[in-house]
Design a protein around this motif. Structure first.
Motif, PDB file in Angstrom:
ATOM      1  N   GLU A 242       0.851  -1.334  -0.071  1.00 42.63           N
ATOM      2  CA  GLU A 242      -0.095   0.110  -0.103  1.00 42.63           C
ATOM      3  C   GLU A 242       0.828   1.159  -0.114  1.00 42.63           C
ATOM      4  OE1 GLU A 242      -3.565   1.954   2.482  1.00 42.63           O
ATOM      5  OE2 GLU A 242      -2.825   0.022   3.297  1.00 42.63           O
ATOM      6  N   LYS A 243       1.946   1.103   0.823  1.00 49.46           N
ATOM      7  CA  LYS A 243       2.677   2.310   0.857  1.00 49.46           C
ATOM      8  C   LYS A 243       3.508   2.554  -0.655  1.00 49.46           C
ATOM      9  CE  LYS A 243       7.161   3.905   3.149  1.00 49.46           C
ATOM     10  NZ  LYS A 243       8.033   3.613   4.322  1.00 49.46           N
ATOM     11  N   ASP A 246       0.997   3.856  -2.944  1.00 51.74           N
ATOM     12  CA  ASP A 246       0.721   5.270  -2.624  1.00 51.74           C
ATOM     13  C   ASP A 246       1.942   6.166  -3.315  1.00 51.74           C
ATOM     14  OD1 ASP A 246      -1.568   5.161  -1.280  1.00 51.74           O
ATOM     15  OD2 ASP A 246      -0.495   5.346   0.692  1.00 51.74           O
ATOM     16  N   GLN A 247       2.973   5.595  -3.417  1.00 55.44           N
ATOM     17  CA  GLN A 247       4.063   6.223  -4.151  1.00 55.44           C
ATOM     18  C   GLN A 247       3.897   6.446  -5.452  1.00 55.44           C
ATOM     19  OE1 GLN A 247       7.616   4.492  -2.542  1.00 55.44           O
ATOM     20  NE2 GLN A 247       7.303   5.496  -0.571  1.00 55.44           N
ATOM     21  N   GLY A 250       0.982   8.682  -7.106  1.00 57.81           N
ATOM     22  CA  GLY A 250       1.563   9.978  -7.112  1.00 57.81           C
ATOM     23  C   GLY A 250       2.420  10.351  -8.098  1.00 57.81           C
ATOM     24  N   PRO A 264      -1.495  13.659  -2.352  1.00 55.62           N
ATOM     25  CA  PRO A 264      -2.064  12.182  -2.401  1.00 55.62           C
ATOM     26  C   PRO A 264      -2.992  11.908  -3.707  1.00 55.62           C
ATOM     27  CG  PRO A 264      -2.019  12.895  -0.318  1.00 55.62           C
ATOM     28  CD  PRO A 264      -1.871  14.019  -0.954  1.00 55.62           C
ATOM     29  N   PRO A 267      -8.545   7.670  -3.983  1.00 51.76           N
ATOM     30  CA  PRO A 267      -8.598   6.125  -3.448  1.00 51.76           C
ATOM     31  C   PRO A 267      -8.516   5.141  -4.778  1.00 51.76           C
ATOM     32  CG  PRO A 267     -10.195   7.373  -2.198  1.00 51.76           C
ATOM     33  CD  PRO A 267      -9.449   8.430  -3.515  1.00 51.76           C
ATOM     34  N   ARG A 270      -5.215   4.693  -5.755  1.00 48.52           N
ATOM     35  CA  ARG A 270      -4.477   3.981  -4.873  1.00 48.52           C
ATOM     36  C   ARG A 270      -4.737   2.524  -5.006  1.00 48.52           C
ATOM     37  NH1 ARG A 270      -5.355   8.243  -1.220  1.00 48.52           N
ATOM     38  NH2 ARG A 270      -6.594   6.812   0.035  1.00 48.52           N
TER      39      ARG A 270
END
Length: 285
Positions: A242-243, A246-247, A250, A264, A267, A270
């Motif tokens: 998940e981390k 997110d990166q 973006g 960010p 949803p 992501r």
């Protein structure tokens, strides 16, 4: 203790009993029982007119503080003897000596051949040393006992006991005088113990498992640890995915942030990135 604890248990739980006539009115006898619950050592003596002496781990008698003293007084009151379990051989010899002393006084001695409580309600292989050696050295009859449903009253982790009727089935006394003088023969010890465990199985209706309960507990503990470790690893992998998602969400194809100031992504982006990351990991695996 019979008037207070014993009558209280009988009034609250109303245990049913079969085969009470098989317990000798006087003289020494060994009550060999299955072991489902901590309460087994209280329900069985509660339904008998005679005193029954069990052995218990020494920690119950040596805990510090007021609570420790009350606990020690309680276990002494219900007729339990302390046995130091710090050494396997020493613990076995202490149990044998305790049993022989009780029987020499013409009393009833209670023992759990499995050596510990069943971890899952099944009947496990009996340990041959204690029961067989006490029976053959003393010459006392062995009375098989089956505790029924006592594990359902207070399962592990449950503080308040469930009010229900446990059962106790008592079999006919077993005479092993044919083995007299052979208490040190390990094959005789095994044969005697297996014969008693068969009678307990017949009385209890439990599924029999040909392994020691201590080994089963170790296996269950190892399985629980492996499961917990796998769940922990999966959660950590999910957080990392998940981390990373997110990166990734973006950034655009050029690698520059998709949103000015590193804002960010939404949803949906992501979630798509998480799925893509996990799909790549699965293909790699």
């Amino acid at each position: 203790m019979k008037l207070s604890v014993g009558n209280g248990l009988k009034l609250a739980f109303r245990p049913w009993v079969e085969g009470l006539e098989h317990v000798p009115v006087e003289g020494p006898a060994i009550l060999a029982s299955n072991h489902l619950s901590f309460s087994d050592s209280f329900f069985l003596p509660a339904v008998l007119d005679r005193k029954v002496t069990f052995i218990a781990k020494a920690e119950y008698f040596t805990s510090p503080g007021v609570k420790g003293k009350l606990t020690a007084a309680f276990f002494k009151g219900v007729g339990q003897l302390p046995v130091d379990r710090s050494g396997v051989r020493g613990a076995g010899e202490a149990a044998i000596r305790s049993g022989l002393e009780v029987l020499a006084a013409g009393e009833l001695f209670g023992i759990y051949p499995e050596g510990t409580r069943s971890p899952d309600g099944r009947l496990y292989r009996g340990k041959p040393g204690g029961l067989a050696r006490v029976a053959l050295r003393s010459g006392a009859p062995v009375v098989p006992v089956a505790m029924v449903d006592t594990e359902k009253i207070q399962p592990p982790g449950q503080v308040v006991p469930k009010l229900m009727r446990p059962g106790i089935r008592i079999g006919r006394p077993m005479d092993f005088s044919r083995y007299q003088g052979m208490e040190n023969d390990r094959f005789i010890q095994r044969a005697l113990t297996d014969e008693v465990m068969y009678e307990i199985m017949r009385l209890s209706g439990q599924e029999y498992v040909d392994m020691y309960a201590t080994a089963a507990k170790r296996q269950l503990a190892e399985e629980a640890k492996r499961k917990a470790d796998a769940e922990k690893a999966a959660k950590e992998a999910g957080r990392e995915a998940e981390k990373q998602a997110d990166q990734d969400a973006g950034r655009g194809a050029s690698g520059r942030p998709r949103h000015p100031g590193g804002r960010p992504a939404g949803p949906a982006a992501r979630l798509a990135a998480v799925r893509r990351r996990m799909s790549e990991r699965d293909r790699a695996a």
